[in-house]
Scaffold this motif. Structure first.
Motif, short mmCIF file in Angstrom:
data_model
loop_
_atom_site.label_atom_id
_atom_site.label_comp_id
_atom_site.label_asym_id
_atom_site.label_seq_id
_atom_site.Cartn_x
_atom_site.Cartn_y
_atom_site.Cartn_z
N TYR A 74 -3.27 3.46 -2.59
CA TYR A 74 -4.71 3.29 -2.45
C TYR A 74 -4.97 1.95 -1.76
O TYR A 74 -4.19 1.02 -1.85
N GLY A 75 -6.10 1.86 -1.09
CA GLY A 75 -6.50 0.67 -0.35
C GLY A 75 -7.20 1.08 0.93
O GLY A 75 -6.94 2.17 1.46
N TYR A 76 -8.09 0.23 1.41
CA TYR A 76 -8.87 0.62 2.60
C TYR A 76 -9.36 -0.58 3.38
O TYR A 76 -10.38 -0.50 4.08
N ALA A 77 -8.65 -1.71 3.31
CA ALA A 77 -9.14 -2.91 3.99
C ALA A 77 -7.95 -3.70 4.56
O ALA A 77 -7.58 -4.75 4.05
N LEU A 78 -7.38 -3.18 5.62
CA LEU A 78 -6.16 -3.76 6.20
C LEU A 78 -6.43 -4.18 7.64
O LEU A 78 -7.14 -3.49 8.38
N PRO A 103 -4.17 2.44 2.97
CA PRO A 103 -3.56 1.76 1.83
C PRO A 103 -2.63 0.63 2.26
O PRO A 103 -2.21 0.55 3.43
N HIS A 104 -2.29 -0.23 1.31
CA HIS A 104 -1.45 -1.39 1.58
C HIS A 104 -0.04 -0.94 1.98
O HIS A 104 0.68 -0.32 1.18
N GLN A 105 0.36 -1.27 3.20
CA GLN A 105 1.65 -0.82 3.72
C GLN A 105 2.03 -1.67 4.93
O GLN A 105 1.16 -2.05 5.72
N THR A 106 3.32 -1.96 5.09
CA THR A 106 3.74 -2.87 6.15
C THR A 106 3.57 -2.29 7.54
O THR A 106 3.19 -3.00 8.48
N ARG A 107 3.84 -1.00 7.72
CA ARG A 107 3.68 -0.33 9.02
C ARG A 107 3.36 1.14 8.73
O ARG A 107 3.88 1.73 7.80
N PHE A 108 2.50 1.72 9.56
CA PHE A 108 2.09 3.10 9.32
C PHE A 108 1.57 3.70 10.62
O PHE A 108 1.26 2.99 11.59
N THR A 109 1.49 5.02 10.64
CA THR A 109 0.87 5.72 11.76
C THR A 109 -0.49 6.24 11.32
O THR A 109 -0.70 6.57 10.14
N PRO A 324 -10.28 -13.38 -13.94
CA PRO A 324 -11.39 -13.13 -13.02
C PRO A 324 -12.29 -14.34 -12.79
O PRO A 324 -12.97 -14.41 -11.76
N ASP A 325 -12.32 -15.28 -13.73
CA ASP A 325 -13.23 -16.42 -13.58
C ASP A 325 -12.93 -17.25 -12.35
O ASP A 325 -13.84 -17.77 -11.71
N GLY A 326 -11.66 -17.40 -12.00
CA GLY A 326 -11.31 -18.25 -10.87
C GLY A 326 -10.93 -17.47 -9.63
O GLY A 326 -10.44 -18.04 -8.65
N THR A 327 -11.15 -16.15 -9.66
CA THR A 327 -10.70 -15.30 -8.56
C THR A 327 -11.87 -14.50 -8.02
O THR A 327 -12.65 -13.93 -8.78
N ILE A 328 -11.99 -14.45 -6.69
CA ILE A 328 -13.01 -13.59 -6.09
C ILE A 328 -12.31 -12.57 -5.19
O ILE A 328 -12.05 -11.45 -5.59
N GLN A 329 -11.94 -12.97 -3.97
CA GLN A 329 -11.25 -12.05 -3.06
C GLN A 329 -9.79 -12.43 -2.94
O GLN A 329 -9.46 -13.56 -2.60
N VAL A 330 -8.90 -11.47 -3.23
CA VAL A 330 -7.46 -11.66 -3.09
C VAL A 330 -7.00 -10.88 -1.87
O VAL A 330 -7.32 -9.70 -1.69
N LEU A 331 -6.22 -11.55 -1.01
CA LEU A 331 -5.61 -10.91 0.14
C LEU A 331 -4.10 -10.80 -0.05
O LEU A 331 -3.48 -11.68 -0.68
N LEU A 332 -3.52 -9.75 0.49
CA LEU A 332 -2.06 -9.63 0.58
C LEU A 332 -1.65 -9.98 2.00
O LEU A 332 -2.26 -9.52 2.97
#
Length: 335
Positions: A74-78, A103-109, A324-332
């Motif tokens: 799952y995921g939709y913001a890469l 979704p979160h993935q190193t390489r995809f088609t 959650p108090d110190g976290t808003i947006q986490v990126l991979l």
């Protein structure tokens, strides 16, 4: 050749697994990932096992064609770069940086239908927040804020803050944010809110303003009980846009008070579709262009609190879930 993909394997369990990399089909491209954003709404419901397993992940996206039962991707913001293209794809796509609903993935088609070219004036880190800006844009289309209205936003997470920033551009009478965390209330003010208060103070605030009621309310907290607070705050013929997705969490709505007599409208809003009444003039391409313009106005660096290597994705979800108090947006990060 193998690549790596993030898989939700069970409640509060994620793994990075090898997956077979394929050459692009005639109508596909291959994308190498740079960054992806974790949704602290939908993805945390999936992570916590609070997403109903019997519904489609997102029927509007070919990359999310399964349901929400474990195991799943799952995921939709890469954000990534197109490195190869099939024979039927314009060569101009190769070497282009893109926003991918994948979704979160190193390489995809993928087909290009699931890709949005990243404009050269928008940074990669900002590009990862595009789906949030697009969702906020959809909320404004659904809520249709008007001149001089009193607007309340419940919830100042990433989606809430993007919505607040866009609402701040409107000539409203007031824009009030209700958020339990003090750090997020401060950020809401920086993003343009006139007032930002904890939930316990919202009634007292509105008793001192006008007739004591809001015209338009956005429920973006992710907490079902907040819908009752939204009903209490909105006035006669007011609108409540429900942007939260509660998953399997039930809402115990109290509709025996002012809701019935005050003709309050509850508006369901979800970014997969555009309001049917607008589709004659608004296409998804038009909304994309509008959302990209909106993204340019949002201070993305103020929202990004953590960048975690993809191989340590489990740490990212634990942080969102437990701190959650110190976290808003986490990126991979994939680089």
């Amino acid at each position: 050749m193998t690549e790596r993909a993030l898989v939700f394997t069970d409640e509060r369990e994620v793994t990075v697994e090898e997956t077979e990399a394929t050459d692009p089909g005639a109508n596909e491209v291959t994308v190498d990932a740079h960054l992806s954003a974790i949704s602290s709404g939908t993805e945390l419901l999936v992570y916590r096992g609070q997403a109903p397993s019997g519904i489609a992940a997102d029927s509007s996206l070919e990359t999310l064609n399964g349901d929400l039962s474990f195991p799943l991707q799952y995921g939709y913001a890469l954000v990534g770069t197109v490195v190869d293209a099939g024979g039927n794809v314009d060569d101009a796509w190769v070497d282009r940086e893109v926003i991918a609903f994948h979704p979160h993935q190193t390489r995809f088609t993928s087909t290009t239908d699931c890709l949005t070219p990243l404009p050269p004036d928008i940074e990669r880190r900002a590009g990862a927040l595009f789906p949030s800006a697009e969702t906020a844009t959809n909320f404004l289309l659904d809520g249709a804020p008007k001149l001089g209205e009193r607007v309340v936003v419940f919830g100042a997470g990433v989606i809430g803050l993007c919505t607040i920033r866009l609402l701040a551009e409107f000539p409203l009478d007031s824009l009030v944010v209700v958020e339990p965390r003090a750090s997020r209330r401060d950020l809401a003010r920086e993003f343009g809110a006139d007032e930002a208060v904890p939930p316990a103070d919202v009634d007292a605030l509105f008793e001192s303003v006008g007739d004591g009621h809001a015209d338009l309310v956005y429920e973006l907290s992710g907490r079902p009980d907040t819908l009752n607070d939204a009903i209490d705050v909105v006035g006669y013929d007011g609108r409540i846009v429900v942007g939260s997705w509660y998953g399997s969490k039930r809402s115990d709505l109290q509709l025996g008070g002012s809701f019935h007599r005050d003709r309050v409208d509850l508006i369901s809003s979800q970014v997969s579709t555009i309001d049917p009444s607008l589709r004659g003039r608004w296409s998804k391409d038009r909304r994309t262009d509008t959302a990209l313009d909106a993204l340019r106005t949002i201070d993305h660096e103020a929202l990004i609190t953590d960048v975690i290597p993809f191989e340590r994705a489990g740490d990212a979800y634990e942080r969102l879930d437990e701190a959650p108090d110190g976290t808003i947006q986490v990126l991979l990060s994939y680089d």
